[in-house]
Motif scaffolding. Sequence first.
Motif, PDB file in Angstrom:
ATOM      1  N   ALA A 288     -20.107  -2.683  13.563  1.00  0.00           N
ATOM      2  CA  ALA A 288     -19.770  -4.110  13.443  1.00  0.00           C
ATOM      3  C   ALA A 288     -19.123  -4.695  14.697  1.00  0.00           C
ATOM      4  N   GLN A 289     -19.043  -3.928  15.771  1.00  0.00           N
ATOM      5  CA  GLN A 289     -18.360  -4.389  16.983  1.00  0.00           C
ATOM      6  C   GLN A 289     -18.832  -5.770  17.425  1.00  0.00           C
TER       7      GLN A 289
ATOM      8  N   LEU B 156     -20.479 -10.592  10.070  1.00  0.00           N
ATOM      9  CA  LEU B 156     -20.442  -9.324   9.347  1.00  0.00           C
ATOM     10  C   LEU B 156     -20.540  -9.628   7.855  1.00  0.00           C
ATOM     11  N   VAL B 157     -21.567  -9.087   7.212  1.00  0.00           N
ATOM     12  CA  VAL B 157     -21.712  -9.193   5.753  1.00  0.00           C
ATOM     13  C   VAL B 157     -21.287  -7.843   5.185  1.00  0.00           C
ATOM     14  N   HIS B 158     -20.222  -7.850   4.391  1.00  0.00           N
ATOM     15  CA  HIS B 158     -19.610  -6.580   3.990  1.00  0.00           C
ATOM     16  C   HIS B 158     -19.334  -6.545   2.481  1.00  0.00           C
ATOM     17  N   ASP B 159     -19.600  -5.404   1.909  1.00  0.00           N
ATOM     18  CA  ASP B 159     -19.283  -5.103   0.512  1.00  0.00           C
ATOM     19  C   ASP B 159     -17.811  -5.415   0.226  1.00  0.00           C
ATOM     20  N   ALA B 160     -17.591  -6.138  -0.887  1.00  0.00           N
ATOM     21  CA  ALA B 160     -16.212  -6.413  -1.334  1.00  0.00           C
ATOM     22  C   ALA B 160     -16.229  -6.518  -2.858  1.00  0.00           C
ATOM     23  N   GLN B 161     -16.660  -5.463  -3.507  1.00  0.00           N
ATOM     24  CA  GLN B 161     -16.835  -5.532  -4.964  1.00  0.00           C
ATOM     25  C   GLN B 161     -15.502  -5.552  -5.709  1.00  0.00           C
ATOM     26  N   TYR B 162     -14.468  -4.920  -5.125  1.00  0.00           N
ATOM     27  CA  TYR B 162     -13.229  -4.753  -5.870  1.00  0.00           C
ATOM     28  C   TYR B 162     -12.024  -5.368  -5.160  1.00  0.00           C
ATOM     29  N   THR B 163     -10.986  -5.584  -5.940  1.00  0.00           N
ATOM     30  CA  THR B 163      -9.691  -5.928  -5.358  1.00  0.00           C
ATOM     31  C   THR B 163      -9.001  -4.615  -4.969  1.00  0.00           C
TER      32      THR B 163
ATOM     33  N   GLY C 106     -13.465  -6.801  15.711  1.00  0.00           N
ATOM     34  CA  GLY C 106     -13.483  -8.050  16.471  1.00  0.00           C
ATOM     35  C   GLY C 106     -14.632  -8.949  16.059  1.00  0.00           C
ATOM     36  N   ALA C 107     -15.023  -8.890  14.787  1.00  0.00           N
ATOM     37  CA  ALA C 107     -16.103  -9.749  14.287  1.00  0.00           C
ATOM     38  C   ALA C 107     -15.628 -11.198  14.217  1.00  0.00           C
ATOM     39  N   LYS C 108     -16.531 -12.137  14.521  1.00  0.00           N
ATOM     40  CA  LYS C 108     -16.151 -13.547  14.529  1.00  0.00           C
ATOM     41  C   LYS C 108     -16.049 -14.122  13.116  1.00  0.00           C
ATOM     42  N   ARG C 109     -16.988 -13.714  12.255  1.00  0.00           N
ATOM     43  CA  ARG C 109     -16.998 -14.202  10.870  1.00  0.00           C
ATOM     44  C   ARG C 109     -17.298 -13.043   9.937  1.00  0.00           C
ATOM     45  N   VAL C 110     -16.779 -13.146   8.724  1.00  0.00           N
ATOM     46  CA  VAL C 110     -17.111 -12.142   7.715  1.00  0.00           C
ATOM     47  C   VAL C 110     -17.485 -12.859   6.416  1.00  0.00           C
ATOM     48  N   ALA C 111     -18.568 -12.401   5.811  1.00  0.00           N
ATOM     49  CA  ALA C 111     -18.992 -12.898   4.499  1.00  0.00           C
ATOM     50  C   ALA C 111     -18.940 -11.719   3.536  1.00  0.00           C
ATOM     51  N   MET C 112     -18.162 -11.855   2.482  1.00  0.00           N
ATOM     52  CA  MET C 112     -17.966 -10.761   1.532  1.00  0.00           C
ATOM     53  C   MET C 112     -18.948 -10.902   0.373  1.00  0.00           C
ATOM     54  N   THR C 113     -19.575  -9.779   0.012  1.00  0.00           N
ATOM     55  CA  THR C 113     -20.678  -9.824  -0.941  1.00  0.00           C
ATOM     56  C   THR C 113     -20.603  -8.674  -1.942  1.00  0.00           C
ATOM     57  N   HIS C 114     -21.673  -8.554  -2.763  1.00  0.00           N
ATOM     58  CA  HIS C 114     -21.785  -7.519  -3.795  1.00  0.00           C
ATOM     59  C   HIS C 114     -20.677  -7.693  -4.834  1.00  0.00           C
ATOM     60  N   HIS C 115     -20.532  -8.935  -5.315  1.00  0.00           N
ATOM     61  CA  HIS C 115     -19.452  -9.271  -6.240  1.00  0.00           C
ATOM     62  C   HIS C 115     -19.592  -8.532  -7.570  1.00  0.00           C
ATOM     63  N   ASP C 116     -18.470  -8.067  -8.053  1.00  0.00           N
ATOM     64  CA  ASP C 116     -18.442  -7.369  -9.329  1.00  0.00           C
ATOM     65  C   ASP C 116     -18.911  -8.303 -10.454  1.00  0.00           C
ATOM     66  N   PRO C 117     -19.697  -7.800 -11.402  1.00  0.00           N
ATOM     67  CA  PRO C 117     -20.178  -8.664 -12.488  1.00  0.00           C
ATOM     68  C   PRO C 117     -19.076  -9.219 -13.382  1.00  0.00           C
ATOM     69  N   ASP C 118     -17.857  -8.704 -13.259  1.00  0.00           N
ATOM     70  CA  ASP C 118     -16.732  -9.237 -14.036  1.00  0.00           C
ATOM     71  C   ASP C 118     -15.940 -10.297 -13.276  1.00  0.00           C
ATOM     72  N   HIS C 119     -16.268 -10.536 -12.011  1.00  0.00           N
ATOM     73  CA  HIS C 119     -15.536 -11.508 -11.202  1.00  0.00           C
ATOM     74  C   HIS C 119     -16.232 -12.871 -11.273  1.00  0.00           C
ATOM     75  N   ASP C 120     -15.649 -13.789 -12.021  1.00  0.00           N
ATOM     76  CA  ASP C 120     -16.280 -15.100 -12.204  1.00  0.00           C
ATOM     77  C   ASP C 120     -15.899 -16.061 -11.074  1.00  0.00           C
ATOM     78  N   ASP C 121     -16.430 -17.298 -11.160  1.00  0.00           N
ATOM     79  CA  ASP C 121     -16.220 -18.298 -10.108  1.00  0.00           C
ATOM     80  C   ASP C 121     -14.736 -18.573  -9.856  1.00  0.00           C
ATOM     81  N   GLU C 122     -13.991 -18.734 -10.922  1.00  0.00           N
ATOM     82  CA  GLU C 122     -12.561 -19.027 -10.791  1.00  0.00           C
ATOM     83  C   GLU C 122     -11.844 -17.902 -10.036  1.00  0.00           C
ATOM     84  N   PHE C 123     -12.179 -16.683 -10.385  1.00  0.00           N
ATOM     85  CA  PHE C 123     -11.581 -15.509  -9.746  1.00  0.00           C
ATOM     86  C   PHE C 123     -11.943 -15.468  -8.258  1.00  0.00           C
TER      87      PHE C 123
END
Length: 281
Positions: A199-200, A205-212, A238-255
């Motif tokens: 990711a240098q 950077l699109v990165h897994d973030a399924q859990y807290t 040193g990534a300029k932007r990060v987009a977190m993805t692979h959301h857990d099916p229990d994590h709703d919009d509000e969360f």
Amino acid sequence: MPGMKLKFYGVRGSVPVCDAGFQQFGGNTTCFQITFTDINQIAIIDAGTGIRKLGRDLQLMGHKQEQIVLAFTHFHWDHIQGFPFFAPAYESDQKITLLTMGEGQTVSNLREIFETQMQSVYFPVQLDHMGASFRFVQLQKATEQFKSLNEEPTVITSQKLNHPGGCYGLRIERNGKVLVICTDVEHGDQIDPQVVRLAQRADLLVHDAQYTAEELPQRRGWGHSSYDQAMQVAEMAGAKRVAMTHHDPDHDDEFLLRLEKLCQERFKECVVAREGTELEL
């Protein structure tokens, strides 16, 4: 300078969800469209349920290209289950390359994966009867497939990730822009230095973030990261932007909205990926 655009067609992990509280971020499983803007050519990463809308959008836009490359990070159900519903795969004049990239692959027969999930006991149309011409390619060295598009070199690096059954992260470099995709990765006690290296200085950077961070200890061995770890990789690389993805099916919009605000306090150029959003590099 022309670069790349990434559109999210599926950002959910494990299983699709369609409840009312999940519409803002979306419930389809992993599927990304990359557009190389200088030549108006697309490539697709993974075929979760989001690929159904991607295929329909291509048809509605009248987008045509002789060969569509569909690259896979790995073959867990949530990354292949949309393939039988990909409309261009039913067009007799369409060529599709199904591709894996990376050293030490455990899959021995790529075609068999898709033939199996489309057996008559599971699906009414078999792979050989879909219509498109399929090519199945397994590369050890990722760059072999994309040495040049329109005379502009495209460099692709793959990195094996810690995930049950195996998974590969991808680094795509073109026109001075860098896109890195790590959909399914478990770091363990320390951030994986190989992921940081991949990711240098990424533009995105699109990165897994399924859990807290609180959920992660109860899910050791499940193959996924926390939001904190995704930001930590971005910071270390040193990534300029990060987009977190692979959301857990229990994590709703509000969360996810609440979490995004917290994450942006730490890493300003951070978003929680939303289905339908397009990010330009």
